[in-house]
Design a protein around this motif. Structure first.
Motif, PDB file in Angstrom:
ATOM      1  N   LEU B  90      41.878  39.054  23.262  1.00  0.00           N
ATOM      2  CA  LEU B  90      40.365  39.519  24.525  1.00  0.00           C
ATOM      3  C   LEU B  90      40.860  39.223  25.330  1.00  0.00           C
ATOM      4  O   LEU B  90      41.098  39.081  26.703  1.00  0.00           O
ATOM      5  CB  LEU B  90      39.432  39.299  23.694  1.00  0.00           C
ATOM      6  CG  LEU B  90      37.993  39.006  24.956  1.00  0.00           C
ATOM      7  CD1 LEU B  90      37.806  40.990  25.330  1.00  0.00           C
ATOM      8  CD2 LEU B  90      37.693  38.676  24.015  1.00  0.00           C
ATOM      9  N   VAL B  91      41.748  36.958  25.756  1.00  0.00           N
ATOM     10  CA  VAL B  91      41.106  36.541  26.812  1.00  0.00           C
ATOM     11  C   VAL B  91      43.028  37.202  27.567  1.00  0.00           C
ATOM     12  O   VAL B  91      42.078  38.192  28.625  1.00  0.00           O
ATOM     13  CB  VAL B  91      41.759  35.542  26.638  1.00  0.00           C
ATOM     14  CG1 VAL B  91      41.919  34.438  27.752  1.00  0.00           C
ATOM     15  CG2 VAL B  91      40.269  34.670  25.821  1.00  0.00           C
ATOM     16  N   ALA B  92      44.021  37.116  26.918  1.00  0.00           N
ATOM     17  CA  ALA B  92      45.175  38.022  27.869  1.00  0.00           C
ATOM     18  C   ALA B  92      44.869  39.224  28.203  1.00  0.00           C
ATOM     19  O   ALA B  92      45.303  39.307  28.860  1.00  0.00           O
ATOM     20  CB  ALA B  92      45.886  37.980  25.895  1.00  0.00           C
ATOM     21  N   MET B  93      44.410  40.391  27.393  1.00  0.00           N
ATOM     22  CA  MET B  93      44.190  41.450  27.798  1.00  0.00           C
ATOM     23  C   MET B  93      43.231  41.925  29.670  1.00  0.00           C
ATOM     24  O   MET B  93      43.491  42.657  30.196  1.00  0.00           O
ATOM     25  CB  MET B  93      42.842  42.134  26.671  1.00  0.00           C
ATOM     26  CG  MET B  93      44.474  42.892  25.900  1.00  0.00           C
ATOM     27  SD  MET B  93      43.660  43.567  24.815  1.00  0.00           S
ATOM     28  CE  MET B  93      43.967  45.507  24.890  1.00  0.00           C
ATOM     29  N   HIS B  94      41.757  40.993  28.882  1.00  0.00           N
ATOM     30  CA  HIS B  94      41.665  40.867  30.733  1.00  0.00           C
ATOM     31  C   HIS B  94      41.507  40.023  31.658  1.00  0.00           C
ATOM     32  O   HIS B  94      42.038  40.469  32.705  1.00  0.00           O
ATOM     33  CB  HIS B  94      40.131  40.154  29.528  1.00  0.00           C
ATOM     34  CG  HIS B  94      38.900  39.570  30.958  1.00  0.00           C
ATOM     35  ND1 HIS B  94      38.446  40.524  31.142  1.00  0.00           N
ATOM     36  CD2 HIS B  94      38.765  38.972  31.833  1.00  0.00           C
ATOM     37  CE1 HIS B  94      37.461  40.299  32.752  1.00  0.00           C
ATOM     38  NE2 HIS B  94      37.517  38.963  32.388  1.00  0.00           N
ATOM     39  N   ARG B  95      42.574  38.867  30.828  1.00  0.00           N
ATOM     40  CA  ARG B  95      42.900  38.356  32.731  1.00  0.00           C
ATOM     41  C   ARG B  95      43.948  39.109  32.891  1.00  0.00           C
ATOM     42  O   ARG B  95      44.953  39.547  33.999  1.00  0.00           O
ATOM     43  CB  ARG B  95      44.028  36.770  31.997  1.00  0.00           C
ATOM     44  CG  ARG B  95      42.333  36.063  31.833  1.00  0.00           C
ATOM     45  CD  ARG B  95      42.077  35.819  32.753  1.00  0.00           C
ATOM     46  NE  ARG B  95      40.824  34.750  32.478  1.00  0.00           N
ATOM     47  CZ  ARG B  95      40.939  33.699  32.956  1.00  0.00           C
ATOM     48  NH1 ARG B  95      42.136  32.949  32.924  1.00  0.00           N
ATOM     49  NH2 ARG B  95      39.850  32.508  33.026  1.00  0.00           N
ATOM     50  N   GLY B  96      44.964  40.209  32.683  1.00  0.00           N
ATOM     51  CA  GLY B  96      45.891  40.729  32.482  1.00  0.00           C
ATOM     52  C   GLY B  96      45.631  41.759  33.270  1.00  0.00           C
ATOM     53  O   GLY B  96      46.152  41.853  34.182  1.00  0.00           O
ATOM     54  N   SER B  97      44.762  42.672  32.623  1.00  0.00           N
ATOM     55  CA  SER B  97      43.976  43.687  33.578  1.00  0.00           C
ATOM     56  C   SER B  97      43.749  43.134  34.958  1.00  0.00           C
ATOM     57  O   SER B  97      43.793  43.769  36.194  1.00  0.00           O
ATOM     58  CB  SER B  97      42.834  44.204  32.876  1.00  0.00           C
ATOM     59  OG  SER B  97      41.558  45.254  33.751  1.00  0.00           O
ATOM     60  N   GLN B  98      42.841  41.918  34.648  1.00  0.00           N
ATOM     61  CA  GLN B  98      43.048  41.325  36.301  1.00  0.00           C
ATOM     62  C   GLN B  98      43.604  41.432  37.147  1.00  0.00           C
ATOM     63  O   GLN B  98      43.146  41.217  38.825  1.00  0.00           O
ATOM     64  CB  GLN B  98      42.014  39.929  36.073  1.00  0.00           C
ATOM     65  CG  GLN B  98      40.439  39.707  35.844  1.00  0.00           C
ATOM     66  CD  GLN B  98      39.455  38.388  35.206  1.00  0.00           C
ATOM     67  OE1 GLN B  98      40.487  37.815  34.960  1.00  0.00           O
ATOM     68  NE2 GLN B  98      38.414  39.142  35.817  1.00  0.00           N
ATOM     69  N   ALA B  99      44.825  40.691  36.944  1.00  0.00           N
ATOM     70  CA  ALA B  99      45.993  40.687  37.721  1.00  0.00           C
ATOM     71  C   ALA B  99      46.618  41.710  37.824  1.00  0.00           C
ATOM     72  O   ALA B  99      46.897  41.705  39.321  1.00  0.00           O
ATOM     73  CB  ALA B  99      46.891  39.267  36.623  1.00  0.00           C
ATOM     74  N   LYS B 100      46.823  42.195  36.959  1.00  0.00           N
ATOM     75  CA  LYS B 100      47.091  44.152  37.659  1.00  0.00           C
ATOM     76  C   LYS B 100      46.451  44.733  38.679  1.00  0.00           C
ATOM     77  O   LYS B 100      47.059  44.664  39.642  1.00  0.00           O
ATOM     78  CB  LYS B 100      47.356  44.757  36.607  1.00  0.00           C
ATOM     79  CG  LYS B 100      48.220  46.114  36.491  1.00  0.00           C
ATOM     80  CD  LYS B 100      49.208  45.386  36.314  1.00  0.00           C
ATOM     81  CE  LYS B 100      50.459  46.861  36.163  1.00  0.00           C
ATOM     82  NZ  LYS B 100      51.515  45.887  37.227  1.00  0.00           N
ATOM     83  N   THR B 101      45.270  44.502  38.476  1.00  0.00           N
ATOM     84  CA  THR B 101      43.919  44.944  39.249  1.00  0.00           C
ATOM     85  C   THR B 101      44.271  44.188  40.747  1.00  0.00           C
ATOM     86  O   THR B 101      44.395  45.095  42.172  1.00  0.00           O
ATOM     87  CB  THR B 101      43.188  45.118  39.297  1.00  0.00           C
ATOM     88  OG1 THR B 101      42.711  44.874  37.824  1.00  0.00           O
ATOM     89  CG2 THR B 101      41.873  45.412  39.904  1.00  0.00           C
ATOM     90  N   ALA B 102      44.649  42.798  41.005  1.00  0.00           N
ATOM     91  CA  ALA B 102      45.129  42.317  42.238  1.00  0.00           C
ATOM     92  C   ALA B 102      46.082  42.031  42.136  1.00  0.00           C
ATOM     93  O   ALA B 102      46.312  42.162  43.681  1.00  0.00           O
ATOM     94  CB  ALA B 102      45.141  40.243  41.413  1.00  0.00           C
ATOM     95  N   GLY B 103      47.050  42.635  41.779  1.00  0.00           N
ATOM     96  CA  GLY B 103      48.524  43.409  42.439  1.00  0.00           C
ATOM     97  C   GLY B 103      49.480  41.948  41.624  1.00  0.00           C
ATOM     98  O   GLY B 103      50.368  41.716  42.881  1.00  0.00           O
ATOM     99  N   ASN B 104      49.018  41.295  41.554  1.00  0.00           N
ATOM    100  CA  ASN B 104      50.003  39.899  41.093  1.00  0.00           C
ATOM    101  C   ASN B 104      50.415  40.101  39.802  1.00  0.00           C
ATOM    102  O   ASN B 104      49.449  39.899  38.618  1.00  0.00           O
ATOM    103  CB  ASN B 104      49.317  38.913  41.133  1.00  0.00           C
ATOM    104  CG  ASN B 104      49.625  37.237  41.460  1.00  0.00           C
ATOM    105  OD1 ASN B 104      50.243  37.363  40.543  1.00  0.00           O
ATOM    106  ND2 ASN B 104      48.511  36.570  41.144  1.00  0.00           N
TER     107      ASN B 104
END
Lengths: 418, 365, 238
Positions: B90-104
């Protein structure tokens, strides 16, 4: 002047080869559909047999070798479905399909593990049920094999596991093997753009070829009192009429071929469309079923007869052909090298096949299927049908192109069309 | 030959054809970059949305879990390991999604590794348990994890599908695009203007009268076209490359990027470079033959494009069909090119050149 | 006059179903200027194209000193001043001259001399598309003269020329009478042709007929092609 234009195009050997090219593409498309359908039907039979075999195995957790009554009933339906599939019997398959989809947990014999109830989220199951009920109401056979009705959102919203990719494809891919169905297929895969590219290979230089190499053939015409405006309008008329004529001639011959090959199909066949509608209460039992059934709210999935769909598509096609004709004249006006003008006019429609879908992408508004089915309405968050607006928009764009093609350009020495 | 080449250069210069080539190359390169950026943005938002949806479903499940007891009964240890794995996922998917959205992209790669590791853990307790949220099965997870750990160790970022704006990746894909036979033949129809300009007019008589052997005209045109194609590719690639460096985002991809367990990006690019001159030679010969055989330019374009598309996409003998190798790779660039297809390509190119030579010598001007 | 042997033997050629030559024969034994005469569309340019290998005969052979003309031999021995539409319109006269001179290893002095002789230096740096018909014609003749070929073919060299240019070409053809070159000139300007040669090749039906016309080409033309030509005032004829 019109006669002269037609004679030129005939002598340049453009009309017959263009019709032949269009016809070749159409027949090729039908033959590929028939061939791949044959392969898929064999696969579906194989998968169904496997599924039924697995279901008939007693469940070790039940502690008995007897099958539960629900399982027996499911197996019985799947068996019937398999028989219909083997017989290529669309009517029987539809009858079984309706029975399957009025159950609380619908299942097709080749639907894999939980794909229908757990992995689809944008109204696919509801749409399939509605389609089957529509088919039942009109006593129409289903397309073979029986599949789930998908939509452009399916690709974004499904969470089908990677290992079920093949099953998912079997479950959703349709085969348009009848004459009228092929036209429907083309509208969903950018057929209009491909047809425009094919037409433009032959007519994309209708004005630029007057200035081939260093020669300007229009000077001779001007001496015969054919001015620029008259010439452009004549070329437009000839381009538009010939485009329509070639396309419809090829289509006519194709339909005769399709009729002889595999039949034309039924014009009452239901085509998925989107329209403003009341909230649906799903008859299915899983928790998210109703939310998924109302995925496009306030729009709802509805079905229109293929005849209406094709009629609207025809009008749309004519308007797009008009835009293509005026755009050809404008590009020919601006690009003085014949070969370059020709290549641009071929590449322009094909560009529409690679650009991503977006409200900023003009090709999105030229997607015939989206416009006619009003999926574009959902895409643009509109409540009303966007069809008339898109038709008007394309018409206005065409007129703007025409006006720009007619405006005289300043040239240093006399000029070709000045 | 040298004199013919000088004449060709003069023709290119006087007609302004070189300016046209540069202009079209810049537009093509910029368009390729633009379309890739656009596609990539859409793909990234889809990935972010999928991760977010998966994590929401996972969150929904985890909310219904009772609090973890201080002392876990023995028979419940496996269960709580599974819950731990789900929480990590859950944490990895959520953070991954945030990183993708931020373009990081570097962060995304890190979280992608964490997501795969958590999925592996979860699959230990529930077979294919992660697939419900990530759609990945165990084999895919293992394969991706091996790749991603390598990427993390070498400071690279993940390429999700066929779109990437990292300069090396986007350039390799650009050359796959340019060398895709139906597209290349379209380009060569334009770039081989010198041949068309001579043989669609009477000017070829001037050339043929002033050469000892007609084949000289053919060979010179072949070399000129390859040079012009190289010029076009360089400018096109330069434009895309510069745009990728300036506006490409935060992706890092080295030549060692493993496209598949067997092939790296560098190897793929090198094989592509080996294919480049022969495929241009082959299709230029095709355009030359088309010009000599088919008088009407429209029919010629139609026939050449259809034949090249047909040979490219007919699903037979793909592994030894050089056209199919180059064509299909555009859609699935991570699969390696079969170098042996080069042999058949050279045979076809040589045969076509022989055919053009025969046509040219038998031609009634 | 120098001995040469240019021979056309049993030459046949047809455009699709329209035969232009059927087993035509011609033998020319010495250098000098020869006229080629025939009505429009009779096949004069076709003959030149067959000699230069731009067209391939369906039957027969064309030989120079007993050797069949191959592309290599044509390159070395034959020059052809054809219709100016074969020039690249966007190249300059000098671009064309440079190419031909380099191909045939022509010295700069000869280029200058021929250019001077045909008075093209004023427009040699202009693009062909901007030249008048007469200027293009003179440029074509320069290009044909540069290699000093043994056999020179000139297709309607007087077309579109002003009186001064006609005089230049006439003088040029007069000069050829005393060289070792064989020149075949096709022309409809029979008056001018009469001034430079009385040796005429007539294209009659699908064959070639070589004659020495003492009374002028015009009269013989009328006889051969059954034209009752109007008599001009002041011609001195009744």
């Amino acid at each position: 002047m019109i006669r002269l234009e037609l004679t030129k195009l005939w002598r340049q050997n453009k009309i017959i080869p263009c019709i032949m090219l269009l016809l070749m593409l159409m027949v090729g498309s039908l033959e590929i559909s028939i061939f791949t359908q044959g392969q898929r039907l064999s696969d579906a039979v194989e998968t169904s047999e496997q599924t039924i075999k697995e279901l008939k195995q007693p469940n070790p957790f039940q502690g008995t070798k007897q099958l539960l009554p629900e399982t027996k009933s499911t197996i019985s339906l799947l068996d019937k479905q398999l028989v219909a599939l083997k017989r290529r019997d669309g009517t029987s398959l539809r009858e079984v399909g309706v029975k399957q989809f009025i159950q609380k947990w619908p299942m097709l014999s080749y639907s894999g593990d939980n794909i229908i109830d757990f992995n689809l989220h944008s109204g696919e199951v509801e749409a399939t049920r509605k389609e089957l009920v529509y088919l039942q109401h009109h006593q129409l056979p289903t397309m073979l094999p029986l599949t789930i009705r998908t939509n452009p959102q399916t690709a974004l919203t499904n969470n089908v596991p990677v290992f079920q990719d093949k099953v998912f494809q079997e479950l959703t891919q349709r085969f348009y093997v009848k004459g009228w169905e092929q036209i429907w297929l083309w509208s969903t895969i950018g057929g209009i753009m491909i047809a425009l590219a094919a037409i433009n290979i032959f007519l994309g230089d209708i004005l630029a070829n007057e200035r081939d190499s260093q020669n300007d053939h229009t000077t001779w015409l001007r001496l015969q009192h054919y001015g620029r405006v008259k010439m452009v309008l004549t070329k437009l008329g000839v381009h538009l009429v010939l485009s329509c004529l070639m396309l419809f001639t090829a289509l006519g011959i194709f339909l005769v071929y399709a009729w002889l090959r595999n039949g034309l199909g039924d014009l009452r066949y239901p085509v998925q469309a989107w329209a403003l509608g009341k909230k649906v209460v799903s008859p299915y039992l899983w928790l998210t079923a109703t939310a998924e059934a109302n995925y496009f709210a306030p729009l709802q999935i509805t079905f229109i007869p293929l005849a209406r769909y094709l009629g609207l598509l025809g009008i749309f096609g004519l308007v797009v052909l008009f835009l293509n004709s005026t755009l050809t004249l404008l590009i020919n006006r601006l690009v003085r090298m014949r070969l370059l003008a020709l290549l641009i006019m071929v590449a322009l429609p094909l560009l529409g096949l690679v650009l991503p879908v977006s409200i900023y992408n003009p090709y999105t508004y030229l997607n015939g299927d989206w416009v006619v089915s009003n999926y574009l309405g959902y895409f643009l968050s509109q409540r009303a049908a966007v069809y008339p607006w898109v038709i008007s928009g394309i018409g206005i764009a065409a007129i703007v192109c025409l006006v720009l093609a007619l405006i005289p350009l300043k040239r240093k020495q006399g000029g070709h069309f000045g | 030959m040298r004199n013919l080449a000088i004449l060709s250069w003069l023709r290119v210069k006087r007609r302004g054809f070189w300016l046209l080539i540069i202009g079209v190359a810049i537009v093509t390169g910029a368009a390729f970059f633009g379309v890739t950026k656009w596609q990539l943005a859409q793909e990234n938002s889809t990935i972010a949305a999928r991760l977010e949806r998966g994590s929401e479903e996972l969150g929904g499940q985890l909310r219904e879990i009772p609090p973890k007891p201080a002392k876990i009964p023995k028979h419940m240890i496996g269960y709580w390991h599974m819950i731990d794995a789900k929480e990590q996922l859950l944490v990895a998917m959520h953070r991954g999604s945030q990183a993708k959205t931020a373009g990081n992209e570097h962060d995304y790669t890190r979280w992608h590794v964490a997501m795969l590791e958590a999925s592996m853990q979860l699959d230990k307790y529930v077979p294919n348990g992660a697939a419900e949220f990530t759609t990945l099965d165990i084999q895919t997870i293992k394969r991706q994890l091996k790749r991603d750990r390598y990427l993390l160790a070498t400071g690279q970022t993940v390429i999700n599908s066929i779109y990437s704006l990292a300069p090396r990746a986007v350039l390799t894909r650009l050359f796959l695009f340019l060398l895709c036979p139906p597209i290349l033949i379209f380009l060569l129809l334009g770039l081989n203007w010198l041949w068309r300009d001579s043989f669609d007019t009477k000017t070829h008589q001037f050339l043929l009268l002033h050469v000892r052997q007609r084949s000289h005209v053919m060979w010179e045109n072949l070399v000129s076209t390859i040079v012009l194609m190289a010029l076009f590719s360089l400018i096109c690639g330069g434009t895309t490359g510069i745009l990728a460096i300036l506006f490409g985002g935060k992706e890092s991809v080295a030549w060692s990027y493993p496209l598949t367990p067997q092939t790296s990006l560098g190897v793929q690019a090198a094989i592509l470079a080996v294919f480049a001159a022969p495929i241009v030679w082959c299709l230029t010969a095709g355009v030359q033959a088309g010009t000599l055989l088919l008088h009407h330019i429209s029919t010629r374009i139609a026939v050449l494009v259809i034949v090249s598309a047909g040979i490219t996409f007919l699903p037979f003998g793909i592994s030894l069909n050089p056209f199919a190798q180059l064509g299909y790779r555009l859609l699935d660039w991570q699969q390696p090119l079969n170098i042996w297809a080069l042999v058949s390509l050279l045979i076809v190119a040589g045969s076509l050149t022989g055919v053009v030579n025969i046509f040219l010598n038998r031609r009634n001007a | 006059m120098v001995k040469m042997n240019f021979e056309i033997k049993d030459l046949s050629f047809a455009y699709r179903r329209h035969p232009v030559f059927i087993e035509a024969n011609l033998t020319l034994m010495t250098s000098g200027v020869y006229g080629l005469v025939g009505p429009n569309g009779s096949g004069k340019s076709t003959l030149f194209n067959l000699i230069t290998g731009l067209l391939h005969p369906t039957q027969g052979a064309i030989t120079l000193d007993g050797t069949v003309l191959t592309p290599n031999l044509v390159f070395a021995n034959v020059a052809y001043a054809q219709d100016s539409s074969v020039l690249y319109p966007y190249l300059t006269g000098r671009d064309h001259i440079r190419f031909v001179a380099l191909q045939h290893h022509v010295a700069a002095a000869r280029i200058a001399a021929v250019s001077e002789q045909l008075e093209i230096t004023q427009f040699v740096d202009q693009r062909v598309s901007s030249l008048s018909q007469g200027q293009k014609q003179r440029l074509m003749i320069v290009l044909a003269l540069l290699p000093e070929a043994r056999l020179l073919l000139m297709d309607e060299p007087l077309n579109g020329l002003d009186p001064d240019s006609v005089m230049i070409i006439r003088n040029l053809l007069e000069d050829f009478k005393s060289t070792a070159q064989m020149v075949i000139v096709s022309s409809h300007n029979l008056d001018e042709l009469d001034k430079v040669t009385d040796q005429i090749i007539f294209k009659v039906d699908q064959g070639l007929q070589f004659e020495t016309v003492a009374d002028g080409a015009e009269a013989r033309y009328a006889e051969l092609y059954h034209h009752a030509r109007p008599v001009k005032a002041g011609d001195g004829h009744a």
